[in-house]
Design an enzyme around this catalytic site. Structure first.
Site, PDB file in Angstrom:
ATOM      1  N   HIS A 110      18.346  54.117 -30.882  1.00 30.69           N
ATOM      2  CA  HIS A 110      19.015  53.401 -29.782  1.00 30.69           C
ATOM      3  C   HIS A 110      17.999  52.724 -28.884  1.00 30.69           C
ATOM      4  O   HIS A 110      16.845  53.142 -28.787  1.00 30.69           O
ATOM      5  CB  HIS A 110      19.873  54.354 -28.939  1.00 30.69           C
ATOM      6  CG  HIS A 110      19.092  55.445 -28.262  1.00 30.69           C
ATOM      7  ND1 HIS A 110      18.616  56.552 -28.922  1.00 30.69           N
ATOM      8  CD2 HIS A 110      18.701  55.593 -26.967  1.00 30.69           C
ATOM      9  CE1 HIS A 110      17.972  57.338 -28.082  1.00 30.69           C
ATOM     10  NE2 HIS A 110      17.993  56.779 -26.875  1.00 30.69           N
ATOM     11  N   ASP A 112      17.767  52.032 -24.849  1.00 34.72           N
ATOM     12  CA  ASP A 112      18.426  52.729 -23.748  1.00 34.72           C
ATOM     13  C   ASP A 112      19.489  51.869 -23.058  1.00 34.72           C
ATOM     14  O   ASP A 112      19.225  50.740 -22.636  1.00 34.72           O
ATOM     15  CB  ASP A 112      17.390  53.182 -22.701  1.00 34.72           C
ATOM     16  CG  ASP A 112      16.628  54.430 -23.161  1.00 34.72           C
ATOM     17  OD1 ASP A 112      17.198  55.224 -23.936  1.00 34.72           O
ATOM     18  OD2 ASP A 112      15.473  54.609 -22.728  1.00 34.72           O
ATOM     19  N   HIS A 266      14.473  53.741 -30.240  1.00 36.26           N
ATOM     20  CA  HIS A 266      13.775  55.027 -30.387  1.00 36.26           C
ATOM     21  C   HIS A 266      14.745  56.111 -30.822  1.00 36.26           C
ATOM     22  O   HIS A 266      15.970  55.940 -30.753  1.00 36.26           O
ATOM     23  CB  HIS A 266      13.026  55.413 -29.098  1.00 36.26           C
ATOM     24  CG  HIS A 266      13.896  55.485 -27.884  1.00 36.26           C
ATOM     25  ND1 HIS A 266      14.307  54.376 -27.195  1.00 36.26           N
ATOM     26  CD2 HIS A 266      14.424  56.552 -27.236  1.00 36.26           C
ATOM     27  CE1 HIS A 266      15.053  54.729 -26.170  1.00 36.26           C
ATOM     28  NE2 HIS A 266      15.157  56.057 -26.176  1.00 36.26           N
ATOM     29  N   ARG A 281      12.317  61.850 -17.391  1.00 34.47           N
ATOM     30  CA  ARG A 281      12.492  60.466 -17.833  1.00 34.47           C
ATOM     31  C   ARG A 281      12.824  59.568 -16.646  1.00 34.47           C
ATOM     32  O   ARG A 281      13.714  59.891 -15.854  1.00 34.47           O
ATOM     33  CB  ARG A 281      13.646  60.451 -18.836  1.00 34.47           C
ATOM     34  CG  ARG A 281      13.899  59.144 -19.522  1.00 34.47           C
ATOM     35  CD  ARG A 281      15.049  59.319 -20.514  1.00 34.47           C
ATOM     36  NE  ARG A 281      16.196  58.615 -20.007  1.00 34.47           N
ATOM     37  CZ  ARG A 281      16.949  57.771 -20.710  1.00 34.47           C
ATOM     38  NH1 ARG A 281      16.682  57.565 -21.983  1.00 34.47           N
ATOM     39  NH2 ARG A 281      17.969  57.167 -20.181  1.00 34.47           N
TER      40      ARG A 281
END
Ligand code: SIN
Length: 290
Positions: A110, A112, A266, A281
């Protein structure tokens, strides 16, 4: 600065070692807690668009320093996913996998948050606890995938747009395991109707073309019958699986990865069973694909 035989020439402040020929680089000899000089910050931005994902080992960052590092690249107070947040710093998402705990549905390729009109420009992921083995993250280059396509197919794809949707994502099992998950999931679906992005986008800095679809969020190609759309997307998704277009990071504690979310997909490898894994994150920036 240390000497490194295969360091990339042309950078005055950064010692950059390519990670693979197509994507990724390790940046050596830098303390991300202290990067005040604009000349260094400018080289970091340049390196990010050049290599698409950068790795930094042995970093000791406070949450404030992690956020300050993300600000080198963009505003951290933009689009976020549905992960738990840091108790003090709301812009930090806390991805913690504990024995028997929830998983985050990030084990699919995907980019983000492409289920919104302006997805983040990039993400800074910082490992606080790494499993002794497993739990790697892999990135694949949408530029390398584009450049691998036959020219006639590129021309065809450049005319197309795709529907990206929150509902299409692999997240339902994550929400199902939350105490109030059903209501949160219902609200999230209502808040995030499907959006349209080009199938091939152009990088706003490099001008390079990028395949901009991913299995987690791309539902279908606009205007094509479902079967044709599924077949074409399956072909493109399969290209991302070629190891030649990937960089796979073996996490150690205190490693930082920052990626260009405009140019990459990723995948969080969920092979670590009940081992403890904790990452912080911070997504940054926002970007309208064209
Ligand atoms: C993510 O998809 O941003 C998380 C990646 C990871 O947990 O390795």
């Amino acid at each position: 600065m240390s000497k490194l035989e295969n360091a990339i020439p042309g950078y005055q402040h950064l010692v950059i070692e390519p990670y693979t020929p197509n994507i990724g680089a390790v940046v050596h000899d830098i303390d991300l807690a202290e990067i005040d000089a604009e000349s260094v910050r400018a080289e970091l931005r340049r390196a990010l668009v050049e290599f698409q994902v950068l790795f930094f080992r042995n970093q000791n960052l406070t949450p404030e320093q992690h956020i300050a590092f993300a600000k080198v690249f963009g505003d951290p107070d933009k689009a976020k996913a549905f992960f738990p947040r840091h108790e003090i710093h709301n812009v930090i998402e806390v991805l913690e996998a504990k024995p028997g705990g929830n998983r985050f549905g990030t084990d699919q390729w995907h980019t983000d948050i492409t289920f919104v009109a302006n997805p983040p420009t990039g993400t800074v992921l910082y490992s606080r606890i790494a499993p002794p083995s497993g739990g790697d993250t892999a990135w694949a280059s949408g530029t390398a995938v584009y450049e691998s396509l036959p020219p006639a197919l590129r021309v065809y794809l450049e005319e197309l747009e795709a529907i990206h949707s929150f509902e299409h994502s692999g997240w339902p099992p994550y929400f199902e395991r939350l105490p109030d998950g059903e209501a949160v999931y219902r609200q999230a679906r209502a808040d995030h109707p499907p959006v349209v992005h080009p199938v091939i986008r152009t990088h706003p800095v490099t001008g390079k073309k990028i395949v901009y679809v991913s299995p987690n969020f791309t539902d279908r190609i606009k205007g094509l019958p479902r079967q044709e759309s599924d077949a074409l997307l399956a072909f493109l998704f399969a290209r991302f699986q070629r190891p030649e277009f990937q960089a796979r990071l073996r996490w150690e504690e205190n490693t930082v990865a920052v990626w260009d979310n405009r140019a990459t997909v990723h995948y969080a490898v969920t092979d670590y069973g009940d081992q403890h894994r904790l990452l912080h994150r911070v997504t940054f920036g926002e970007d309208k694909a064209f």
